[in-house]
Design a protein around this motif. Structure first.
Motif, PDB file in Angstrom:
ATOM      1  N   TYR A   4       0.810  -1.208   0.000  1.00  0.00           N
ATOM      2  CA  TYR A   4       0.000   0.000   0.000  1.00  0.00           C
ATOM      3  C   TYR A   4       0.852   1.270   0.000  1.00  0.00           C
ATOM      4  N   GLY A   5       2.164   1.125   0.098  1.00  0.00           N
ATOM      5  CA  GLY A   5       3.045   2.286   0.099  1.00  0.00           C
ATOM      6  C   GLY A   5       2.875   3.117   1.356  1.00  0.00           C
ATOM      7  N   LYS A   6       3.116   4.424   1.235  1.00  0.00           N
ATOM      8  CA  LYS A   6       3.003   5.337   2.381  1.00  0.00           C
ATOM      9  C   LYS A   6       1.541   5.499   2.779  1.00  0.00           C
ATOM     10  N   GLN A   7       1.301   5.355   4.070  1.00  0.00           N
ATOM     11  CA  GLN A   7      -0.031   5.546   4.629  1.00  0.00           C
ATOM     12  C   GLN A   7       0.066   6.523   5.780  1.00  0.00           C
ATOM     13  N   ARG A   8      -1.065   7.102   6.141  1.00  0.00           N
ATOM     14  CA  ARG A   8      -1.122   8.006   7.288  1.00  0.00           C
ATOM     15  C   ARG A   8      -2.262   7.593   8.193  1.00  0.00           C
ATOM     16  N   SER A   9      -2.046   7.805   9.486  1.00  0.00           N
ATOM     17  CA  SER A   9      -3.065   7.472  10.472  1.00  0.00           C
ATOM     18  C   SER A   9      -2.869   8.364  11.687  1.00  0.00           C
ATOM     19  N   THR A  10      -3.957   8.648  12.363  1.00  0.00           N
ATOM     20  CA  THR A  10      -3.849   9.391  13.620  1.00  0.00           C
ATOM     21  C   THR A  10      -3.529   8.448  14.772  1.00  0.00           C
ATOM     22  N   VAL A  11      -3.607   7.147  14.507  1.00  0.00           N
ATOM     23  CA  VAL A  11      -3.304   6.120  15.507  1.00  0.00           C
ATOM     24  C   VAL A  11      -1.989   5.456  15.115  1.00  0.00           C
ATOM     25  N   LYS A  12      -1.079   5.304  16.080  1.00  0.00           N
ATOM     26  CA  LYS A  12       0.206   4.656  15.798  1.00  0.00           C
ATOM     27  C   LYS A  12      -0.044   3.204  15.414  1.00  0.00           C
ATOM     28  N   PRO A  13       0.448   2.777  14.245  1.00  0.00           N
ATOM     29  CA  PRO A  13       0.206   1.400  13.809  1.00  0.00           C
ATOM     30  C   PRO A  13       1.072   0.396  14.564  1.00  0.00           C
ATOM     31  N   GLU A  14       0.539  -0.795  14.715  1.00  0.00           N
ATOM     32  CA  GLU A  14       1.331  -1.906  15.257  1.00  0.00           C
ATOM     33  C   GLU A  14       2.293  -2.361  14.169  1.00  0.00           C
ATOM     34  N   GLU A  15       3.469  -2.835  14.569  1.00  0.00           N
ATOM     35  CA  GLU A  15       4.435  -3.344  13.596  1.00  0.00           C
ATOM     36  C   GLU A  15       3.848  -4.541  12.828  1.00  0.00           C
ATOM     37  N   LEU A  16       3.103  -5.367  13.537  1.00  0.00           N
ATOM     38  CA  LEU A  16       2.462  -6.532  12.931  1.00  0.00           C
ATOM     39  C   LEU A  16       1.049  -6.638  13.460  1.00  0.00           C
ATOM     40  N   GLU A  17       0.092  -6.691  12.540  1.00  0.00           N
ATOM     41  CA  GLU A  17      -1.303  -6.892  12.923  1.00  0.00           C
ATOM     42  C   GLU A  17      -1.824  -8.115  12.183  1.00  0.00           C
ATOM     43  N   LEU A  18      -2.336  -9.068  12.943  1.00  0.00           N
ATOM     44  CA  LEU A  18      -2.844 -10.307  12.359  1.00  0.00           C
ATOM     45  C   LEU A  18      -4.359 -10.349  12.443  1.00  0.00           C
ATOM     46  N   THR A  19      -4.970 -10.778  11.350  1.00  0.00           N
ATOM     47  CA  THR A  19      -6.400 -11.069  11.356  1.00  0.00           C
ATOM     48  C   THR A  19      -6.524 -12.563  11.110  1.00  0.00           C
ATOM     49  N   GLU A  20      -7.730 -13.019  10.917  1.00  0.00           N
ATOM     50  CA  GLU A  20      -7.935 -14.455  10.704  1.00  0.00           C
ATOM     51  C   GLU A  20      -7.236 -14.957   9.438  1.00  0.00           C
ATOM     52  N   THR A  21      -7.155 -14.116   8.401  1.00  0.00           N
ATOM     53  CA  THR A  21      -6.597 -14.560   7.123  1.00  0.00           C
ATOM     54  C   THR A  21      -5.470 -13.688   6.592  1.00  0.00           C
ATOM     55  N   LYS A  22      -5.186 -12.568   7.256  1.00  0.00           N
ATOM     56  CA  LYS A  22      -4.212 -11.616   6.731  1.00  0.00           C
ATOM     57  C   LYS A  22      -3.171 -11.237   7.781  1.00  0.00           C
ATOM     58  N   ALA A  23      -2.031 -10.733   7.287  1.00  0.00           N
ATOM     59  CA  ALA A  23      -0.999 -10.148   8.137  1.00  0.00           C
ATOM     60  C   ALA A  23      -0.663  -8.786   7.549  1.00  0.00           C
ATOM     61  N   PHE A  24      -0.717  -7.750   8.386  1.00  0.00           N
ATOM     62  CA  PHE A  24      -0.391  -6.393   7.959  1.00  0.00           C
ATOM     63  C   PHE A  24       0.904  -5.982   8.657  1.00  0.00           C
ATOM     64  N   VAL A  25       1.903  -5.583   7.859  1.00  0.00           N
ATOM     65  CA  VAL A  25       3.209  -5.211   8.387  1.00  0.00           C
ATOM     66  C   VAL A  25       3.434  -3.726   8.135  1.00  0.00           C
ATOM     67  N   SER A  26       3.638  -2.981   9.218  1.00  0.00           N
ATOM     68  CA  SER A  26       3.934  -1.550   9.132  1.00  0.00           C
ATOM     69  C   SER A  26       5.409  -1.340   9.429  1.00  0.00           C
ATOM     70  N   SER A  27       6.061  -0.508   8.623  1.00  0.00           N
ATOM     71  CA  SER A  27       7.474  -0.222   8.832  1.00  0.00           C
ATOM     72  C   SER A  27       7.742   1.261   8.588  1.00  0.00           C
ATOM     73  N   ASN A  28       8.918   1.710   8.988  1.00  0.00           N
ATOM     74  CA  ASN A  28       9.323   3.113   8.817  1.00  0.00           C
ATOM     75  C   ASN A  28       8.295   4.073   9.415  1.00  0.00           C
ATOM     76  N   VAL A  29       7.825   3.763  10.612  1.00  0.00           N
ATOM     77  CA  VAL A  29       6.816   4.594  11.272  1.00  0.00           C
ATOM     78  C   VAL A  29       7.466   5.890  11.752  1.00  0.00           C
ATOM     79  N   LYS A  30       6.882   7.014  11.348  1.00  0.00           N
ATOM     80  CA  LYS A  30       7.396   8.332  11.741  1.00  0.00           C
ATOM     81  C   LYS A  30       6.237   9.193  12.222  1.00  0.00           C
TER      82      LYS A  30
END
Length: 88
Positions: A4-30
Motif C-alpha cells: 500500500y506504500g506510504k499511509q497516514r493514520s492518527t493512531v500509531k500502527p502496530e508493527e504486525l497486525e494479524l487477522t484471521e486470514t491476513k498479516a499487515f506489516v507496518s514499517s518506517n513509522v514516523k
C-alpha cells in the motif's frame, strides 16, 4: 502481497497486525506534525509503509528468514572456531 506504500493514520500502527486470514506489516513509522497552511487543515499523526500478506504467505516468508538466520549463525560459529584454532 499488496504493498500500500506510504499511509497516514492518527493512531500509531502496530508493527504486525494479524487477522484471521491476513498479516499487515507496518514499517518506517514516523510521527508527523504538519501545521495548517492556506486553509488546508494540518495533520498530526503517523506516516508509515504498509504491506498486506495472506497469512500463509507471511508464514512462509518468516520461515525463509529463520532459515537464513540459522545459516548465518552456523557460518559465524564456523568462523569463530577457525579463529580459535589459529590462536590455539
Amino acid at each position: 502481497m499488496i504493498n500500500y506504500g506510504k499511509q497516514r493514520s492518527t493512531v500509531k500502527p502496530e508493527e504486525l497486525e494479524l487477522t484471521e486470514t491476513k498479516a499487515f506489516v507496518s514499517s518506517n513509522v514516523k510521527e508527523v506534525n504538519e501545521p495548517e497552511t492556506d486553509g488546508q487543515p494540518g495533520f498530526t499523526g503517523y506516516e508509515f509503509d504498509l504491506i498486506e500478506y495472506d497469512k500463509d504467505e507471511y508464514i512462509k516468508i518468516q520461515a525463509e528468514k529463520n532459515t537464513d538466520l540459522e545459516n548465518e549463525i552456523t557460518q559465524a560459529q564456523v568462523a569463530m572456531c577457525e579463529i580459535y584454532e589459529m590462536l590455539g
